[in-house]
Design an enzyme around this catalytic site. Structure first.
Site, PDB file in Angstrom:
ATOM      1  N   SER A 180      61.487  66.742  66.503  1.00  0.00           N
ATOM      2  CA  SER A 180      60.478  65.346  67.038  1.00  0.00           C
ATOM      3  C   SER A 180      59.556  65.836  68.090  1.00  0.00           C
ATOM      4  CB  SER A 180      61.174  64.276  67.413  1.00  0.00           C
ATOM      5  OG  SER A 180      60.587  63.225  68.044  1.00  0.00           O
ATOM      6  N   TYR A 202      67.303  60.965  73.814  1.00  0.00           N
ATOM      7  CA  TYR A 202      66.679  61.443  72.455  1.00  0.00           C
ATOM      8  C   TYR A 202      66.153  62.721  72.643  1.00  0.00           C
ATOM      9  CZ  TYR A 202      64.073  61.130  68.019  1.00  0.00           C
ATOM     10  OH  TYR A 202      63.536  61.444  66.745  1.00  0.00           O
TER      11      TYR A 202
END
Length: 285
Positions: free
Chosen positions: A164, A177
């Site tokens: 990401s 995350y």
């Protein structure tokens, strides 16, 4: 040279290969399964098809995975599916071994299964922290661990780990995350060195927001639009657009799938240990 030119035109770029995708029931994973099938690969599609603790978004379903399989077959490819949790090493090993035996080998691995949730770095629960790392980092490691021997047996291959923009910079409200996605990059860099002698390339892709149910839900929209109750898609888009250099609020799953396809193809035959942003310039803001 003729073969490479044909591949560059998008003709059977992974013809005759077998690609394994986790998180294949929908979103980026489904898009990857379809792009590989469109370019000549047979597909092993794995997904949990169930809930994960601390995750508020609706999970993928058995019907979603079946739809992926139908779409892959419509491309003329063969497909093998299994419902399995990437956190379960024994279950993953069994599912992979059975599918690889049925398909005749393994050439490409896309570790795409993942979750999202939000919370303050110092206030979230330990369970929320651990669940995120268990799925988004340990699950990726398990996927690599149980597929490595099959890639080596094949004489080489390609691994694409879905990270990401949070694997390249810090994001507010998702420290768990961000830590997991940074960890995926570290795993990739070490694994690329360990697997290079076996002819296996390992890279990561780093999307900005992707137009899937992982972001298209009330919980994420309200995080982007503070003070607004259940913002609309259009209101969310206005807020999300500020993340990117290019004038888009998010990208499509196929954009990530195309990057994975490139990295898995012979067009990228000398590309390994690379973190490839597919981010509309987000990491440069």
């Amino acid at each position: 040279m003729t073969e490479l030119l044909a591949q560059a035109r998008g003709v059977g770029r992974v013809q005759g290969k077998v690609a394994l995708v986790t998180g294949a029931a929908r979103g980026i994973g489904r898009a990857q399964a379809l792009r590989f099938a469109e370019e000549g690969a047979n597909v092993i599609a794995l997904d949990l098809c169930g809930t994960v603790e601390s995750v508020l978004t609706e999970p993928a379903s058995v019907d979603d995975l079946a739809m992926t399989a139908d779409l892959v077959r419509a491309c003329g490819a063969e497909v093998w599916t299994a419902i399995v949790d990437v956190r379960d090493r024994e279950g993953m090993a069994a599912a992979v071994d059975e599918a690889v035996s049925a398909s005749g080998g393994l050439d490409i691995v896309c570790a795409t299964a993942g979750i999202t949730s939000s919370g303050s770095a110092v206030e979230m629960s330990e369970d929320q922290w651990r669940t995120m790392l268990d799925v988004n980092l340990t699950g990726v490691w398990i996927t690599c661990a149980v597929t490595a021997e099959h890639l080596i047996a094949r004489g080489g291959g390609a691994v694409v780990l879905t990270s990401s923009i949070a694997g390249l910079k810090g994001l507010v409200g998702v420290a768990h995350y961000t830590a997991a996605k940074h960890g995926v990059v570290g795993l990739m860099r070490s694994l690329a060195k360990e697997m290079a002698p076996h002819g296996v390339r390992v890279n990561t892709v780093h999307p900005t927001n992707v137009d899937t149910l992982m972001i298209q839900n009330r919980h994420v929209r309200e995080k982007f639009c503070p003070g607004m109750l259940d913002p609309s898609r259009e209101e969310f888009a206005t807020a999300a657009r500020t993340m990117n250099l290019l004038d888009v609020p998010w990208i499509d799953p196929v954009d990530v799938a195309n990057a994975a396809l490139f990295l898995a193809s012979d067009e990228a035959r000398y590309i390994t240990a690379v973190a490839l942003p597919v981010d509309a310039g987000s990491t440069q803001r």
